[in-house]
Scaffold this active site. Structure first.
Site, PDB file in Angstrom:
ATOM      1  NE  ARG A 146      -4.257  -1.410   0.228  1.00  0.00           N
ATOM      2  CZ  ARG A 146      -4.392  -2.452  -0.587  1.00  0.00           C
ATOM      3  NH1 ARG A 146      -3.472  -2.712  -1.506  1.00  0.00           N
ATOM      4  NH2 ARG A 146      -5.457  -3.224  -0.523  1.00  0.00           N
ATOM      5  CD  GLU A 196      -3.686   3.148  -4.828  1.00  0.00           C
ATOM      6  OE1 GLU A 196      -2.475   2.901  -4.830  1.00  0.00           O
ATOM      7  OE2 GLU A 196      -4.568   2.277  -4.986  1.00  0.00           O
ATOM      8  CG  HIS A 250      -3.900  -0.754  -6.719  1.00  0.00           C
ATOM      9  ND1 HIS A 250      -4.207  -0.203  -5.503  1.00  0.00           N
ATOM     10  CD2 HIS A 250      -3.828  -2.087  -6.503  1.00  0.00           C
ATOM     11  CE1 HIS A 250      -4.321  -1.158  -4.593  1.00  0.00           C
ATOM     12  NE2 HIS A 250      -4.086  -2.320  -5.175  1.00  0.00           N
TER      13      HIS A 250
HETATM   14  O1  GLV Z   1      -4.524  -4.436  -3.633  1.00  0.00           O
HETATM   15  C1  GLV Z   1      -5.003  -5.512  -3.742  1.00  0.00           C
HETATM   16  C2  GLV Z   1      -5.436  -6.301  -2.631  1.00  0.00           C
HETATM   17  O2  GLV Z   1      -5.326  -5.834  -1.488  1.00  0.00           O
HETATM   18  O3  GLV Z   1      -5.916  -7.414  -2.833  1.00  0.00           O
END
Ligand code: GLV
Length: 380
Positions: free
Chosen positions: A284, A313, A331
């Site tokens: 993250r 983001e 992402h």
């Molecule tokens: O970012 C993707 C997830 O947390 O699965």
């Protein structure tokens, strides 16, 4: 006879008051049961793209409704209105735009009938688990389906950073190859002689380790809250965080975002890393203090930064992403048909398991010790 007509009493939590937690049990103590007949009703928050088959099955057993609330304010109202009797909620990452985070405020507005909340993703930082635990709501996330696609993304970023592939591609698009008769990008590095440090050796960290092994790095070290049993280390060496910072040429960040990890990678911790270190973040954005990155990349302290995730983001720090040695993705870690379908199915299986057994399939780690008086919502 329709199974819906049979419903069972559930373990429940204290009724909401202005101080709802004063008499609430802790996560490790049994929940005080308040018997209440509940007809199962599943609320889906966010769009299901591909897992239609399993949802058809669930819909044949219980009522399934799609969240229509336009925004958080409406959602809060609807929780006391048309969703006041839901027993299970399943939500997607993107639905945060519709409802906001599942924080204490939302937890306090949840109907008393709610038994489980299933997040369709690995990282559940959009859910504050504690207030849901205090209300006796099981929280689940997605584990296995996320591991391989996220690790693939991490490997792609690491190689791009090492080899300056993104810069090469951009120069090619600008016609520089023809002009200069050479790639034009800064000369890259091979894995040879390099140490990889994996921060966070959960399922994704292990998948990254296994994918990087054949590339010929000198060594893979890892830091985790706890050392893994030897048979799970897969040839990686457990080191302290400080030792990882000292040794690693390439650092792969694979830790969850929570109050302890937010901004845990910052100027101070980066100063302990090797000069020219390659940092790759597929976890993250906010585990790194992003505001400090442009300066650290420009100075060469960070040799290259590869990221699939950003602190704010989809808002991006333009100054950061425009640097030639920053490789960025919007992402896309699990952005494949297969991964999305598998994740949706996993989340739906959590709902189904809760309906059939009273327990979700993959409860989040914070609730591993929560005592659950599991009673199926559906009668077999
Ligand atoms: O970012 C993707 C997830 O947390 O699965």
């Amino acid at each position: 006879m329709n199974r819906l007509s049979h419903y069972k009493s559930l373990i429940r939590f204290p009724r909401l008051t202005s101080k709802p937690y004063s008499s609430a049990p802790s996560s490790s103590s049994p929940l005080s049961p308040i018997k209440m007949p509940v007809k199962p009703k599943v609320l889906r928050v966010g769009k299901i793209e591909y897992a239609h088959e399993i949802w058809q099955k669930i819909s044949s057993l219980v009522e399934v409704v799609d969240c229509e609330s336009a925004n958080r304010e409406e959602f809060l109202q609807d929780l006391a209105g048309k969703y006041k009797d839901v027993t299970n909620i399943v939500r997607t990452f993107a639905s945060v735009a519709q409802t906001g985070r599942f924080d204490e405020e939302l937890a306090l507005h949840m109907p008393e009938t709610l038994v489980s909340l299933s997040h369709t993703g690995a990282g559940y930082d959009q859910v504050d688990v504690e207030p849901f635990t205090k209300r006796g709501v099981q929280v689940s996330n997605v584990t296995v389906p996320v591991e391989a696609p996220t690790a693939d993304t991490a490997v792609w970023l690491a190689l791009s950073c090492l080899r300056n592939f993104q810069q090469g591609h951009e120069l090619l698009m600008q016609g520089e190859w023809l002009k200069k008769k050479s790639a034009g990008a800064k000369i890259g590095h091979s894995p040879e002689g390099k140490v990889v440090g994996i921060m966070g050796m959960g399922g994704i960290g292990k998948a990254i380790r296994d994918r990087l092994k054949p590339f010929g790095f000198e060594k893979i070290v890892y830091y985790n809250r706890n050392q893994l049993p030897a048979d799970q280390e897969g040839g990686a060496e457990y080191v302290t965080k400080e030792e990882l910072f000292k040794q690693a040429d390439v650092i792969m960040i694979s830790i969850p975002l929570n109050a302890n990890t937010r901004h845990s990678i910052n100027k101070e911790s980066i100063s302990q890393m090797k000069d020219g270190v390659i940092l790759v973040n597929t976890a993250r954005g906010a585990v790194i203090d992003e505001s400090q990155l442009p300066e650290l990349v420009k100075s060469g302290k960070i040799g290259a930064f590869g990221a699939d995730v950003f602190e704010h983001e989809p808002q991006l720090a333009q100054e950061l992403i425009e640097l030639p040695n920053v490789v960025s993705l919007p992402h896309m870690g699990t952005y494949t048909y297969e991964a999305t379908k598998n994740m949706e199915e996993w989340a739906a299986e959590n709902v189904l398991s809760c309906l059939q057994t009273g327990k979700v399939k993959s409860i989040v780690s914070e609730q591993k010790n929560m005592q659950i008086d599991a009673k199926p919502l559906l009668q077999n």
